[in-house]
Design a protein around this motif. Sequence first.
Motif, PDB file in Angstrom:
ATOM      1  N   VAL A  72       0.827  -1.230  -0.018  1.00  0.00           N
ATOM      2  CA  VAL A  72       0.128   0.092   0.090  1.00  0.00           C
ATOM      3  C   VAL A  72       1.023   1.161  -0.064  1.00  0.00           C
ATOM      4  O   VAL A  72       1.690   1.281   0.845  1.00  0.00           O
ATOM      5  N   MET A  73       0.775   2.044  -1.011  1.00  0.00           N
ATOM      6  CA  MET A  73       1.574   3.279  -1.183  1.00  0.00           C
ATOM      7  C   MET A  73       0.705   4.518  -0.994  1.00  0.00           C
ATOM      8  O   MET A  73      -0.364   4.482  -1.239  1.00  0.00           O
ATOM      9  N   GLU A  74       1.207   5.428  -0.272  1.00  0.00           N
ATOM     10  CA  GLU A  74       0.642   6.794  -0.086  1.00  0.00           C
ATOM     11  C   GLU A  74       1.527   7.796  -0.345  1.00  0.00           C
ATOM     12  O   GLU A  74       2.730   7.767   0.128  1.00  0.00           O
ATOM     13  N   VAL A  75       1.419   8.709  -1.503  1.00  0.00           N
ATOM     14  CA  VAL A  75       2.285   9.352  -2.275  1.00  0.00           C
ATOM     15  C   VAL A  75       1.506  10.781  -2.238  1.00  0.00           C
ATOM     16  O   VAL A  75       0.359  10.906  -2.328  1.00  0.00           O
ATOM     17  N   VAL A  76       2.198  11.918  -2.226  1.00  0.00           N
ATOM     18  CA  VAL A  76       1.678  13.261  -2.453  1.00  0.00           C
ATOM     19  C   VAL A  76       1.529  13.389  -4.011  1.00  0.00           C
ATOM     20  O   VAL A  76       2.191  13.003  -4.867  1.00  0.00           O
ATOM     21  N   CYS A  77       0.068  13.739  -4.118  1.00  0.00           N
ATOM     22  CA  CYS A  77      -0.024  14.100  -5.513  1.00  0.00           C
ATOM     23  C   CYS A  77       0.786  15.050  -6.284  1.00  0.00           C
ATOM     24  O   CYS A  77       0.943  15.884  -5.734  1.00  0.00           O
ATOM     25  N   PRO A  78       1.257  14.422  -7.391  1.00  0.00           N
ATOM     26  CA  PRO A  78       2.187  15.410  -8.302  1.00  0.00           C
ATOM     27  C   PRO A  78       1.721  16.732  -8.977  1.00  0.00           C
ATOM     28  O   PRO A  78       2.421  17.668  -8.968  1.00  0.00           O
ATOM     29  N   VAL A  79       0.294  16.694  -8.905  1.00  0.00           N
ATOM     30  CA  VAL A  79      -0.326  18.048  -9.399  1.00  0.00           C
ATOM     31  C   VAL A  79      -1.296  18.569  -8.309  1.00  0.00           C
ATOM     32  O   VAL A  79      -1.901  17.669  -7.681  1.00  0.00           O
ATOM     33  N   PRO A  80      -1.606  19.717  -8.268  1.00  0.00           N
ATOM     34  CA  PRO A  80      -2.560  20.489  -7.222  1.00  0.00           C
ATOM     35  C   PRO A  80      -3.932  20.442  -7.847  1.00  0.00           C
ATOM     36  O   PRO A  80      -4.038  20.323  -9.084  1.00  0.00           O
ATOM     37  N   SER A  81      -4.759  20.555  -6.841  1.00  0.00           N
ATOM     38  CA  SER A  81      -6.305  20.345  -7.230  1.00  0.00           C
ATOM     39  C   SER A  81      -6.317  21.876  -7.817  1.00  0.00           C
ATOM     40  O   SER A  81      -5.772  23.073  -7.410  1.00  0.00           O
ATOM     41  N   THR A  82      -7.419  22.078  -8.834  1.00  0.00           N
ATOM     42  CA  THR A  82      -7.683  23.193  -9.568  1.00  0.00           C
ATOM     43  C   THR A  82      -9.102  23.454  -9.356  1.00  0.00           C
ATOM     44  O   THR A  82      -9.987  22.564  -8.953  1.00  0.00           O
ATOM     45  N   ARG A  83      -9.639  24.527  -9.707  1.00  0.00           N
ATOM     46  CA  ARG A  83     -10.939  25.059  -9.545  1.00  0.00           C
ATOM     47  C   ARG A  83     -11.978  23.958 -10.559  1.00  0.00           C
ATOM     48  O   ARG A  83     -12.948  23.776 -10.392  1.00  0.00           O
ATOM     49  N   ARG A  84     -11.319  23.935 -11.761  1.00  0.00           N
ATOM     50  CA  ARG A  84     -11.876  23.107 -12.769  1.00  0.00           C
ATOM     51  C   ARG A  84     -11.996  21.569 -12.311  1.00  0.00           C
ATOM     52  O   ARG A  84     -12.874  21.137 -12.881  1.00  0.00           O
ATOM     53  N   GLN A  85     -10.869  21.224 -11.903  1.00  0.00           N
ATOM     54  CA  GLN A  85     -10.998  19.498 -11.569  1.00  0.00           C
ATOM     55  C   GLN A  85     -10.465  19.625 -10.175  1.00  0.00           C
ATOM     56  O   GLN A  85      -9.422  19.407 -10.128  1.00  0.00           O
ATOM     57  N   PRO A  86     -11.031  19.730  -9.297  1.00  0.00           N
ATOM     58  CA  PRO A  86     -10.926  19.620  -7.918  1.00  0.00           C
ATOM     59  C   PRO A  86     -10.504  18.354  -7.541  1.00  0.00           C
ATOM     60  O   PRO A  86     -11.198  17.309  -7.930  1.00  0.00           O
ATOM     61  N   PHE A  87      -9.710  17.847  -6.598  1.00  0.00           N
ATOM     62  CA  PHE A  87      -9.599  16.555  -5.960  1.00  0.00           C
ATOM     63  C   PHE A  87     -10.258  16.553  -4.633  1.00  0.00           C
ATOM     64  O   PHE A  87     -10.172  17.444  -3.750  1.00  0.00           O
ATOM     65  N   SER A  88     -11.226  15.859  -4.274  1.00  0.00           N
ATOM     66  CA  SER A  88     -11.912  15.628  -3.288  1.00  0.00           C
ATOM     67  C   SER A  88     -11.589  14.623  -2.582  1.00  0.00           C
ATOM     68  O   SER A  88     -11.361  13.498  -2.950  1.00  0.00           O
ATOM     69  N   ASP A  89     -11.921  14.590  -1.074  1.00  0.00           N
ATOM     70  CA  ASP A  89     -11.458  13.512  -0.367  1.00  0.00           C
ATOM     71  C   ASP A  89     -12.288  12.517  -0.529  1.00  0.00           C
ATOM     72  O   ASP A  89     -13.418  12.630  -0.805  1.00  0.00           O
ATOM     73  N   GLY A  90     -11.693  11.111  -1.136  1.00  0.00           N
ATOM     74  CA  GLY A  90     -12.431   9.976  -1.188  1.00  0.00           C
ATOM     75  C   GLY A  90     -12.848   9.605  -2.815  1.00  0.00           C
ATOM     76  O   GLY A  90     -12.934   8.798  -3.262  1.00  0.00           O
ATOM     77  N   ASP A  91     -12.064  10.796  -3.691  1.00  0.00           N
ATOM     78  CA  ASP A  91     -12.346  10.592  -5.016  1.00  0.00           C
ATOM     79  C   ASP A  91     -11.272   9.312  -5.543  1.00  0.00           C
ATOM     80  O   ASP A  91     -10.312   9.122  -4.997  1.00  0.00           O
ATOM     81  N   ASP A  92     -11.826   8.862  -6.643  1.00  0.00           N
ATOM     82  CA  ASP A  92     -11.064   7.848  -7.283  1.00  0.00           C
ATOM     83  C   ASP A  92     -10.359   8.412  -8.641  1.00  0.00           C
ATOM     84  O   ASP A  92     -10.915   9.034  -9.278  1.00  0.00           O
ATOM     85  N   VAL A  93      -9.070   8.277  -8.835  1.00  0.00           N
ATOM     86  CA  VAL A  93      -8.118   8.687  -9.778  1.00  0.00           C
ATOM     87  C   VAL A  93      -7.409   7.808 -10.543  1.00  0.00           C
ATOM     88  O   VAL A  93      -6.941   6.632  -9.631  1.00  0.00           O
ATOM     89  N   HIS A  94      -7.338   7.641 -11.796  1.00  0.00           N
ATOM     90  CA  HIS A  94      -6.213   6.720 -12.520  1.00  0.00           C
ATOM     91  C   HIS A  94      -5.046   7.302 -12.460  1.00  0.00           C
ATOM     92  O   HIS A  94      -4.658   8.453 -12.739  1.00  0.00           O
ATOM     93  N   VAL A  95      -4.021   6.487 -11.913  1.00  0.00           N
ATOM     94  CA  VAL A  95      -2.564   7.008 -11.914  1.00  0.00           C
ATOM     95  C   VAL A  95      -1.658   5.613 -12.542  1.00  0.00           C
ATOM     96  O   VAL A  95      -2.161   4.405 -12.528  1.00  0.00           O
TER      97      VAL A  95
END
Length: 141
Positions: A72-95
């Motif tokens: 199980v890896m936990e890394v800091v996201c390499p890109v910040p959250s933006t207004r257009r595409q915010p990262f919300s707690d609990g979202d799933d993203v493809h990496v």
Amino acid sequence: MDVGAVAVLAGIAAFGGMFAVLVGAYGLRQARRVSETGVRVQALVKRYPGADRAESALLRPLLQFVTEDDRVMEVVCPVPSTRRQPFSDGDDVHVSYDPADPRNVVVHGRERLGPERVFIAGGALVVLFSVTLLVVVIAGR
């Protein structure tokens, strides 16, 4: 200012510009390599533990995913959250992550290659300016 001093300054500037070009090209190459050959997984977006909502909006979120070898890896996201595409707690993203170094991740659809391109363009402009300055000073001698 004599020609020798201008030549030294132009050489130092050209070296700095070439360094910026190389840094930008390396960043683009790494992002493309990880996107194309890395292992693609889904990651869970998490906010920093202990950070309140106002603080976590300013910080980059954490991405949690499981590697092929069940780590199980936990890394800091390499890109910040933006207004257009915010990262919300609990979202799933493809990496995609590099199997040799799972801390090296690329978030699909949010690669943000602009900074690398700015490094390349800015470095090329500095090199061009340095060479032009050197040619003008030598020709005016």
